[in-house]
Design a protein around this motif. Structure first.
Motif, PDB file in Angstrom:
ATOM      1  N   GLU A 248       0.819  -1.213   0.000  1.00 45.58           N
ATOM      2  CA  GLU A 248       0.000   0.000   0.000  1.00 45.58           C
ATOM      3  C   GLU A 248       0.849   1.256   0.000  1.00 45.58           C
ATOM      4  OE1 GLU A 248      -2.273  -3.409   1.038  1.00 45.58           O
ATOM      5  OE2 GLU A 248      -0.460  -2.613   2.020  1.00 45.58           O
ATOM      6  N   ALA A 249       1.980   1.221   0.714  1.00 46.15           N
ATOM      7  CA  ALA A 249       2.879   2.383   0.726  1.00 46.15           C
ATOM      8  C   ALA A 249       3.478   2.611  -0.654  1.00 46.15           C
ATOM      9  CB  ALA A 249       3.987   2.177   1.758  1.00 46.15           C
ATOM     10  N   PHE A 250       3.838   1.533  -1.335  1.00 44.17           N
ATOM     11  CA  PHE A 250       4.356   1.670  -2.700  1.00 44.17           C
ATOM     12  C   PHE A 250       3.291   2.226  -3.641  1.00 44.17           C
ATOM     13  CE2 PHE A 250       7.410  -1.443  -1.018  1.00 44.17           C
ATOM     14  CZ  PHE A 250       8.607  -0.867  -1.443  1.00 44.17           C
ATOM     15  N   ASP A 251       2.050   1.813  -3.445  1.00 44.46           N
ATOM     16  CA  ASP A 251       0.962   2.362  -4.257  1.00 44.46           C
ATOM     17  C   ASP A 251       0.845   3.868  -4.055  1.00 44.46           C
ATOM     18  OD1 ASP A 251       0.361  -0.184  -5.179  1.00 44.46           O
ATOM     19  OD2 ASP A 251      -1.296  -0.501  -3.762  1.00 44.46           O
ATOM     20  N   ARG A 252       1.001   4.301  -2.806  1.00 47.20           N
ATOM     21  CA  ARG A 252       0.903   5.742  -2.529  1.00 47.20           C
ATOM     22  C   ARG A 252       2.035   6.493  -3.202  1.00 47.20           C
ATOM     23  NH1 ARG A 252       2.594   9.832   0.557  1.00 47.20           N
ATOM     24  NH2 ARG A 252       4.230   8.603   1.560  1.00 47.20           N
ATOM     25  N   TRP A 253       3.269   5.947  -3.154  1.00 46.88           N
ATOM     26  CA  TRP A 253       4.393   6.619  -3.810  1.00 46.88           C
ATOM     27  C   TRP A 253       4.212   6.649  -5.324  1.00 46.88           C
ATOM     28  CZ3 TRP A 253       7.624   3.520   0.061  1.00 46.88           C
ATOM     29  CH2 TRP A 253       7.919   4.319   1.177  1.00 46.88           C
ATOM     30  N   ARG A 254       3.604   5.579  -5.875  1.00 44.37           N
ATOM     31  CA  ARG A 254       3.351   5.581  -7.318  1.00 44.37           C
ATOM     32  C   ARG A 254       2.406   6.727  -7.677  1.00 44.37           C
ATOM     33  NH1 ARG A 254       0.887   1.210  -7.659  1.00 44.37           N
ATOM     34  NH2 ARG A 254       2.760  -0.103  -7.657  1.00 44.37           N
ATOM     35  N   THR A 255       1.373   6.883  -6.893  1.00 41.78           N
ATOM     36  CA  THR A 255       0.418   7.964  -7.140  1.00 41.78           C
ATOM     37  C   THR A 255       1.074   9.329  -6.980  1.00 41.78           C
ATOM     38  OG1 THR A 255      -1.449   6.597  -6.431  1.00 41.78           O
ATOM     39  CG2 THR A 255      -1.765   8.978  -6.399  1.00 41.78           C
ATOM     40  N   LEU A 256       1.874   9.488  -5.916  1.00 43.98           N
ATOM     41  CA  LEU A 256       2.568  10.753  -5.696  1.00 43.98           C
ATOM     42  C   LEU A 256       3.500  11.057  -6.858  1.00 43.98           C
ATOM     43  CD1 LEU A 256       3.414  13.198  -4.001  1.00 43.98           C
ATOM     44  CD2 LEU A 256       5.072  11.713  -2.822  1.00 43.98           C
ATOM     45  N   GLY A 257       4.264  10.056  -7.293  1.00 44.43           N
ATOM     46  CA  GLY A 257       5.187  10.275  -8.398  1.00 44.43           C
ATOM     47  C   GLY A 257       4.479  10.689  -9.675  1.00 44.43           C
ATOM     48  N   GLN A 258       3.352  10.057  -9.941  1.00 44.99           N
ATOM     49  CA  GLN A 258       2.580  10.437 -11.123  1.00 44.99           C
ATOM     50  C   GLN A 258       2.054  11.854 -10.996  1.00 44.99           C
ATOM     51  OE1 GLN A 258      -0.233   7.207 -10.993  1.00 44.99           O
ATOM     52  NE2 GLN A 258       1.089   5.810 -12.151  1.00 44.99           N
ATOM     53  N   ASP A 259       1.602  12.210  -9.799  1.00 43.85           N
ATOM     54  CA  ASP A 259       1.113  13.573  -9.570  1.00 43.85           C
ATOM     55  C   ASP A 259       2.231  14.600  -9.716  1.00 43.85           C
ATOM     56  OD1 ASP A 259      -1.395  12.543  -9.091  1.00 43.85           O
ATOM     57  OD2 ASP A 259      -1.247  12.663  -6.893  1.00 43.85           O
ATOM     58  N   PHE A 262       6.373  12.582 -13.021  1.00 42.18           N
ATOM     59  CA  PHE A 262       7.261  11.574 -13.613  1.00 42.18           C
ATOM     60  C   PHE A 262       6.549  10.918 -14.799  1.00 42.18           C
ATOM     61  CE2 PHE A 262       9.062  11.707  -9.298  1.00 42.18           C
ATOM     62  CZ  PHE A 262      10.430  11.722  -9.581  1.00 42.18           C
ATOM     63  N   LEU A 263       7.287  10.624 -15.844  1.00 44.56           N
ATOM     64  CA  LEU A 263       6.711   9.941 -16.993  1.00 44.56           C
ATOM     65  C   LEU A 263       6.442   8.470 -16.685  1.00 44.56           C
ATOM     66  CD1 LEU A 263       8.832  11.376 -19.950  1.00 44.56           C
ATOM     67  CD2 LEU A 263       6.654  12.208 -19.011  1.00 44.56           C
ATOM     68  N   GLN A 264       7.223   7.895 -15.769  1.00 38.05           N
ATOM     69  CA  GLN A 264       7.036   6.495 -15.389  1.00 38.05           C
ATOM     70  C   GLN A 264       7.443   6.318 -13.943  1.00 38.05           C
ATOM     71  OE1 GLN A 264       9.810   3.416 -16.836  1.00 38.05           O
ATOM     72  NE2 GLN A 264       8.039   2.325 -17.632  1.00 38.05           N
ATOM     73  N   VAL A 265       6.605   5.644 -13.167  1.00 37.41           N
ATOM     74  CA  VAL A 265       6.909   5.314 -11.771  1.00 37.41           C
ATOM     75  C   VAL A 265       6.707   3.813 -11.606  1.00 37.41           C
ATOM     76  CG1 VAL A 265       6.421   5.767  -9.342  1.00 37.41           C
ATOM     77  CG2 VAL A 265       6.025   7.572 -11.046  1.00 37.41           C
ATOM     78  N   VAL A 266       7.786   3.104 -11.293  1.00 37.96           N
ATOM     79  CA  VAL A 266       7.705   1.662 -11.043  1.00 37.96           C
ATOM     80  C   VAL A 266       7.963   1.478  -9.553  1.00 37.96           C
ATOM     81  CG1 VAL A 266       8.539  -0.615 -11.690  1.00 37.96           C
ATOM     82  CG2 VAL A 266       8.609   1.246 -13.359  1.00 37.96           C
ATOM     83  N   ALA A 267       6.928   1.086  -8.820  1.00 35.63           N
ATOM     84  CA  ALA A 267       7.031   1.015  -7.361  1.00 35.63           C
ATOM     85  C   ALA A 267       6.325  -0.230  -6.847  1.00 35.63           C
ATOM     86  CB  ALA A 267       6.419   2.264  -6.729  1.00 35.63           C
TER      87      ALA A 267
END
Length: 295
Positions: A248-259, A262-267
């Motif tokens: 779940e924490a990785f999901d949150r960082w993926r969302t933050l990175g997209q916001d 970043f063109l691509q976030v692999v988390a």
């Protein structure tokens, strides 16, 4: 004995799944970070016919306490046949995208930049349609060496920040957080058409807020791609895992990175710096970069 949570358990690689790639590597006397750094995804990647090649090694001139690459052996002179052998492996494996990384070679005047250049040139000659990603060390801040690598026109320039600034002295004692950011910033200025990338390990004692700030710092230097994954202790002599970070924490960082843009976030817990790296070909089609400016 530390028990890994369910989300970190992977099946042991089977010989029939990875044997073909290993046979090529042994035949051509090549190293991969997949093997040298005990990557948990080796079975998946080798089964798919991909690998992250480790040049100028396997001995490293730095002793980062999280890394399983050997620093006790003495680094050898550069092998002029290595680029040709690497290009042959890329051709035999039929790779559409190849990742080339290296040990740190602080004993070399250019940090090994010339070997990266030679490898890129050899692959271009043998497999002209293969896209190339280089995962480079910090070159001790020698931006003239960075310019040499960028002049060879890899599609992706990757340099890992690895951890948060507060933990650098313990985790990456011979590195420098600001120098790593400066490398990525300089790469963007020198080669606007090249995609820049960085990676972060978590589970070493950082807070989620500190990781959030690293993501913001990377976007400040216009980094395109970021990877985040769980640190796993290679052996008892390496740094211990402070905590297992939840999916779940990785999901949150993926969302933050997209916001953050970043063109691509692999988390994910099992993400490593080169995990699913070939997806950059899709990214390049969707977000072409101009040689004169950013996206």
């Amino acid at each position: 004995m530390v028990v890994k949570p369910e989300w970190l358990r992977v099946k042991a690689p089977q010989r029939e799944r990875i044997g073909a790639v290993q046979d090529i590597l042994r035949d051509l006397h090549l190293n991969t970070v997949c093997e040298e750094a005990s990557c948990p995804n080796i079975g998946e990647c080798f089964h798919q016919g991909t690998a992250t090649f480790l040049i100028m090694g396997p001995a490293c001139t730095r002793a980062c306490p999280y890394c399983d690459i050997d620093f006790e052996k003495k680094p050898q002179a550069l092998d002029p046949t290595e680029p040709v052998r690497l290009a042959e492996a890329v051709g035999r494996m039929g790779l559409n995208h190849v990742v080339i990384t290296s040990v740190n070679r602080d004993d070399l005047a250019d940090g090994g930049a010339s070997q990266f250049v030679a490898c890129i040139a050899a692959i271009r000659s043998r497999s002209p349609h293969t896209t190339i990603e280089v995962l480079i060390p910090d070159l001790c801040g020698q931006w003239s060496a960075l310019a040499q690598i960028l002049a060879a026109a890899p599609e992706v320039l990757n340099h890992n920040t690895e951890t948060v600034p507060r933990l650098y002295r313990r985790v990456r004692p011979q590195g420098d957080y600001q120098r790593s950011l400066e490398l990525l910033k300089t790469a963007r200025a020198l080669a606007p058409a090249v995609y820049t990338k960085s990676g972060v390990m978590v589970g070493l004692g950082e807070t989620e807020a500190e990781v959030d700030q690293v993501l913001r710092d990377l976007r400040q230097v216009d980094c395109d791609i970021v990877t985040l994954g769980q640190y796993l202790q290679p052996t008892p002599k390496h740094l211990a895992v402070d905590r297992f970070v939840t999916p779940e924490a990785f999901d949150r960082w993926r969302t933050l990175g997209q916001d953050l843009g970043f063109l691509q976030v692999v988390a994910s817990p099992l993400t490593r710096s080169s995990y699913h790296a070939a997806e950059v070909r899709r990214l390049m089609a969707e977000h072409p970069r101009s040689p004169q400016a950013g996206p």
